[in-house]
Design a protein around this motif. Sequence first.
Motif, PDB file in Angstrom:
ATOM      1  N   GLY A   1     -10.105   6.497   6.772  1.00 22.85           N
ATOM      2  CA  GLY A   1     -10.388   5.085   6.266  1.00 22.85           C
ATOM      3  C   GLY A   1      -9.859   4.506   5.378  1.00 22.85           C
ATOM      4  O   GLY A   1      -9.757   3.304   5.899  1.00 22.85           O
ATOM      5  N   GLY A   2      -8.660   4.581   5.527  1.00 25.52           N
ATOM      6  CA  GLY A   2      -7.119   4.113   4.927  1.00 25.52           C
ATOM      7  C   GLY A   2      -6.503   3.619   6.114  1.00 25.52           C
ATOM      8  O   GLY A   2      -6.586   3.016   7.278  1.00 25.52           O
ATOM      9  N   PRO A   3      -5.866   1.745   5.854  1.00 25.60           N
ATOM     10  CA  PRO A   3      -5.124   1.594   6.524  1.00 25.60           C
ATOM     11  C   PRO A   3      -3.916   2.393   6.961  1.00 25.60           C
ATOM     12  O   PRO A   3      -3.342   2.580   6.673  1.00 25.60           O
ATOM     13  CB  PRO A   3      -4.649   0.296   5.575  1.00 25.60           C
ATOM     14  CG  PRO A   3      -4.841   0.569   4.933  1.00 25.60           C
ATOM     15  CD  PRO A   3      -5.395   2.023   4.307  1.00 25.60           C
ATOM     16  N   VAL A   4      -3.823   1.796   8.678  1.00 29.75           N
ATOM     17  CA  VAL A   4      -3.149   2.408   9.093  1.00 29.75           C
ATOM     18  C   VAL A   4      -1.705   0.883  10.096  1.00 29.75           C
ATOM     19  O   VAL A   4      -2.207   0.409  10.291  1.00 29.75           O
ATOM     20  CB  VAL A   4      -3.454   3.222  10.105  1.00 29.75           C
ATOM     21  CG1 VAL A   4      -2.014   3.557  11.120  1.00 29.75           C
ATOM     22  CG2 VAL A   4      -3.876   4.122   9.747  1.00 29.75           C
ATOM     23  N   THR A   5      -0.667   1.222   9.661  1.00 32.81           N
ATOM     24  CA  THR A   5       0.649   0.381  10.189  1.00 32.81           C
ATOM     25  C   THR A   5       1.430   0.805  10.968  1.00 32.81           C
ATOM     26  O   THR A   5       1.812   1.745  10.472  1.00 32.81           O
ATOM     27  CB  THR A   5       1.233   0.023   8.417  1.00 32.81           C
ATOM     28  OG1 THR A   5       0.782  -0.892   7.740  1.00 32.81           O
ATOM     29  CG2 THR A   5       1.836  -1.134   8.937  1.00 32.81           C
ATOM     30  N   VAL A   6       1.091  -0.133  12.219  1.00 34.09           N
ATOM     31  CA  VAL A   6       2.022   0.364  13.264  1.00 34.09           C
ATOM     32  C   VAL A   6       3.132  -0.993  13.489  1.00 34.09           C
ATOM     33  O   VAL A   6       3.072  -1.418  13.604  1.00 34.09           O
ATOM     34  CB  VAL A   6       1.114   0.214  14.963  1.00 34.09           C
ATOM     35  CG1 VAL A   6       2.576   0.867  15.629  1.00 34.09           C
ATOM     36  CG2 VAL A   6       0.716   1.490  15.056  1.00 34.09           C
ATOM     37  N   THR A   7       4.064  -0.430  13.705  1.00 37.07           N
ATOM     38  CA  THR A   7       5.673  -1.509  13.452  1.00 37.07           C
ATOM     39  C   THR A   7       6.347  -1.165  14.901  1.00 37.07           C
ATOM     40  O   THR A   7       6.994   0.473  15.033  1.00 37.07           O
ATOM     41  CB  THR A   7       5.953  -0.892  12.544  1.00 37.07           C
ATOM     42  OG1 THR A   7       5.924  -1.483  11.149  1.00 37.07           O
ATOM     43  CG2 THR A   7       7.767  -1.885  12.249  1.00 37.07           C
TER      44      THR A   7
ATOM     45  N   ASP B   1       6.536  -9.761  13.095  1.00 36.92           N
ATOM     46  CA  ASP B   1       7.098  -8.620  12.087  1.00 36.92           C
ATOM     47  C   ASP B   1       7.393  -7.340  12.849  1.00 36.92           C
ATOM     48  O   ASP B   1       7.543  -6.315  12.790  1.00 36.92           O
ATOM     49  CB  ASP B   1       6.991  -8.426  11.033  1.00 36.92           C
ATOM     50  CG  ASP B   1       6.773  -9.907  10.301  1.00 36.92           C
ATOM     51  OD1 ASP B   1       7.787 -10.341   9.983  1.00 36.92           O
ATOM     52  OD2 ASP B   1       6.247 -10.144   9.093  1.00 36.92           O
ATOM     53  N   GLY B   2       6.627  -7.418  14.067  1.00 35.69           N
ATOM     54  CA  GLY B   2       6.125  -6.135  15.481  1.00 35.69           C
ATOM     55  C   GLY B   2       5.133  -5.543  14.643  1.00 35.69           C
ATOM     56  O   GLY B   2       5.114  -3.916  15.046  1.00 35.69           O
ATOM     57  N   VAL B   3       4.471  -5.862  13.436  1.00 40.93           N
ATOM     58  CA  VAL B   3       3.174  -4.824  12.882  1.00 40.93           C
ATOM     59  C   VAL B   3       1.917  -5.094  13.392  1.00 40.93           C
ATOM     60  O   VAL B   3       1.050  -6.327  13.805  1.00 40.93           O
ATOM     61  CB  VAL B   3       3.592  -5.149  11.094  1.00 40.93           C
ATOM     62  CG1 VAL B   3       2.161  -4.895  10.795  1.00 40.93           C
ATOM     63  CG2 VAL B   3       4.557  -4.996  10.731  1.00 40.93           C
ATOM     64  N   VAL B   4       1.202  -4.828  13.431  1.00 39.74           N
ATOM     65  CA  VAL B   4      -0.144  -4.509  13.817  1.00 39.74           C
ATOM     66  C   VAL B   4      -1.023  -2.813  12.970  1.00 39.74           C
ATOM     67  O   VAL B   4       0.173  -2.032  12.987  1.00 39.74           O
ATOM     68  CB  VAL B   4      -1.036  -4.668  15.236  1.00 39.74           C
ATOM     69  CG1 VAL B   4      -0.480  -3.113  15.675  1.00 39.74           C
ATOM     70  CG2 VAL B   4      -2.262  -4.906  15.625  1.00 39.74           C
ATOM     71  N   ARG B   5      -2.529  -3.837  12.263  1.00 38.37           N
ATOM     72  CA  ARG B   5      -2.934  -2.266  11.385  1.00 38.37           C
ATOM     73  C   ARG B   5      -4.474  -2.311  12.453  1.00 38.37           C
ATOM     74  O   ARG B   5      -4.644  -2.912  12.971  1.00 38.37           O
ATOM     75  CB  ARG B   5      -2.993  -3.146  10.106  1.00 38.37           C
ATOM     76  CG  ARG B   5      -1.568  -3.025   9.508  1.00 38.37           C
ATOM     77  CD  ARG B   5      -1.438  -3.600   7.965  1.00 38.37           C
ATOM     78  NE  ARG B   5      -0.286  -3.745   7.275  1.00 38.37           N
ATOM     79  CZ  ARG B   5       0.628  -4.562   7.167  1.00 38.37           C
ATOM     80  NH1 ARG B   5       0.472  -5.898   7.661  1.00 38.37           N
ATOM     81  NH2 ARG B   5       1.531  -4.426   6.182  1.00 38.37           N
TER      82      ARG B   5
ATOM     83  N   PHE C   1       0.556  -1.325  -0.102  1.00 39.50           N
ATOM     84  CA  PHE C   1      -0.107   0.232  -0.315  1.00 39.50           C
ATOM     85  C   PHE C   1       0.508   1.128  -0.653  1.00 39.50           C
ATOM     86  O   PHE C   1       2.022   1.464   1.006  1.00 39.50           O
ATOM     87  CB  PHE C   1      -1.062  -0.106   1.500  1.00 39.50           C
ATOM     88  CG  PHE C   1      -1.965   1.244   0.912  1.00 39.50           C
ATOM     89  CD1 PHE C   1      -3.116   0.593   0.475  1.00 39.50           C
ATOM     90  CD2 PHE C   1      -2.372   1.960   1.346  1.00 39.50           C
ATOM     91  CE1 PHE C   1      -4.313   1.840   0.777  1.00 39.50           C
ATOM     92  CE2 PHE C   1      -2.402   3.096   2.341  1.00 39.50           C
ATOM     93  CZ  PHE C   1      -4.189   3.069   0.882  1.00 39.50           C
ATOM     94  N   PRO C   2       0.616   2.221  -1.115  1.00 39.19           N
ATOM     95  CA  PRO C   2       1.564   3.203  -1.076  1.00 39.19           C
ATOM     96  C   PRO C   2       1.488   4.663  -1.009  1.00 39.19           C
ATOM     97  O   PRO C   2       1.996   5.364  -0.174  1.00 39.19           O
ATOM     98  CB  PRO C   2       1.977   3.738  -3.046  1.00 39.19           C
ATOM     99  CG  PRO C   2       0.258   3.268  -3.198  1.00 39.19           C
ATOM    100  CD  PRO C   2      -0.422   1.969  -1.803  1.00 39.19           C
ATOM    101  N   ASP C   3      -0.343   4.827  -0.521  1.00 42.23           N
ATOM    102  CA  ASP C   3      -0.573   5.947   0.195  1.00 42.23           C
ATOM    103  C   ASP C   3       0.281   6.296   1.972  1.00 42.23           C
ATOM    104  O   ASP C   3      -1.677   6.350   2.706  1.00 42.23           O
ATOM    105  CB  ASP C   3      -2.365   6.325  -0.524  1.00 42.23           C
ATOM    106  CG  ASP C   3      -2.443   5.563  -2.001  1.00 42.23           C
ATOM    107  OD1 ASP C   3      -1.695   6.240  -2.530  1.00 42.23           O
ATOM    108  OD2 ASP C   3      -2.658   5.421  -2.578  1.00 42.23           O
ATOM    109  N   THR C   4       1.310   6.442   2.010  1.00 37.01           N
ATOM    110  CA  THR C   4       0.478   6.733   3.624  1.00 37.01           C
ATOM    111  C   THR C   4       1.928   8.027   3.647  1.00 37.01           C
ATOM    112  O   THR C   4       2.932   8.024   2.872  1.00 37.01           O
ATOM    113  CB  THR C   4       1.814   5.254   4.295  1.00 37.01           C
ATOM    114  OG1 THR C   4       2.800   4.859   3.397  1.00 37.01           O
ATOM    115  CG2 THR C   4       0.418   4.415   4.482  1.00 37.01           C
TER     116      THR C   4
END
Length: 460
Positions: free
Chosen positions: A379-385, A418-422, A356-359
Motif C-alpha cells: 500500500g506504500g508508494p513505489v517510485t520507478v526511475t 525526471d524519468g519518474v513514475v509512481r 519518503f524514507p521507507d523504501t
Amino acid sequence: MRALPISLAVLLLLAPIAGAVSPAAVAGAVADSATEGIDPAAEGTAPAAEGTAPAADGVDSTGANIGSPADGAAERVGEDRDRRQVDPANLTFRTLSTPSDVDTRVGASARGANLGSSVGFSVGETDAAMETAAVVDRIEAAETSAERQRRILAAINRVERDEVTLNSRQTEAFSAHATGNLSDRELLDELVRIAATAREYDERLDELDALAAETDGFSSPTRLDELQVGLQVYEGPVREFALSAARGEVSATEVYVESSDRSVVLATIADGEYVREVFRVDRWDRGGGAISNDEAIEATSAAYPETASLREPDAFGAGSVQRITIPHEFGLLRTFVSGGTSQVFVEHQRLALDAFPDTETASETGDGFNVTVDRSYAGGPVTVTVRDEETGEPVPDVTVTKSVGGGDSQAIGTTDADGVVRTLSPADSYRVTVVDEPRAVFVDDLDPIATPRPVDDTDE
C-alpha cells in the motif's frame, strides 16, 4: 414542520454535484457569526491542549489541514520554535495497518469520475441536510423555552443514537469487503457515504449548539462536544479524495484497499503526496473512560517516536476520544486516541513523495535503460526511475507497467521529465516492466518491505 420550497430542494441536490456550496449552507443552517468556519470540535467546552487556540474548520490550531496538500509545511514548521531535530538516517514514518494475525483482503483499482456514485452521494447529502433543516424548524417552532430545551436535547439524543448506527454500518462494510461481498468500489462508496453522513451530523450539532446558546437559561451539554469529536473519526483524506474523484474534480488515480473484519487501510497518491488512512475497530474502546490531552499526546508520541521527534504534537478532544496532530516538514500525521485502550485507532497521514524514507532499492540494466525501483510496504508508494544507461540522464515518456503475482501487466503510466513514475505497492510479489518498443527491461521478483508499524502495534 415547515416544508422546504421545491426550488431549495432542487438546489440542494444539484449543489454537491456542481461543487458550488455545501448542503448545510444551502439549507439555511443557523450560523453564529462569531463561530462561523470554526472547527465543530472547537466549540462548546471541549478542552484543547494547553496554549492552543480554537481551530478553523478542518484545521488544527497548528494550521495544518489533513484534507489538503501540506504545501508550505516546511516553511511553517521551520519557523516554529517547537520544531525538533532528527537524524535523516533514522527517519521513518510508522503507520498502522490491519492486524498482523488476521485474514485480510487486498485490492487496488483506479478511482475516477462516476456519475452513478456522484449522484448517489448528492442525494444522500441532500436528504441529511433536509433532515437537519427540519430539526431546526421544529425547535424554532417551540412555543416555550422549556419545550425548546426538550426538543434540543431530543435532537442531540437522536444524533447520539445515529452515531452508534453509523459505527455498526462501517464495521459491517469492513467485514463485507474482507469476505468478498463488497468490491473495492462499493466499499469506497459506502465509506464516502458514511463520512458525508458524519459531517452532516457534525453540522447539525453545530446548529443545535447555536440554538442552545440562543435559549434563555440553557446551554449545550458537555456530551455534545464529545460527540462532535467522535464523529470526526469517520472522515479521512482518502475518502475525501474518492468523493472528489467520483465527481470528476480531480484526476483518476489508483487507490489501495486492504480490509479485515474489523479494520481497513486506504491509500493513494495525489498532488505529489502519499495519502493514507487506517481505521482499527479492535483498538477503540467505545465504552472506555475519558482520556486527557496529555495522555493522548504521550500515547501517540510513544507509538510514533520518529514523527513526534519532528515537532511537538497538538491535542484537541473531549471525553473518550482525543485527536492528535503533528504537522512536520515532510507532511502531516493525525491520530485519534481511544480512552480505555489509550491506543491510536484512527490514523491519517500525508507524506511528501520526494522525501519518503521507507523504501528499499532494486535495479536492472538493459536495452539502453537503467531502471531503479524504490520498493515500499504493501500500500506504500513505489517510485520507478528510468535513466539512459550511458549518460545517466532521465528518460521521459516511456511506458511502465506492473504485474502482480504472475497476472497480466497493467500500465502504471509514462515517465515524467525526471524519468519518474509512481504507483502503489501490492501486497504480493510483482514485476515492473519498462517498455519503449522494441526495447524492454524487466525488474522481476519485487516484494513489499515490512510495514513500519507503530511501536505498540508491532507484536499484535
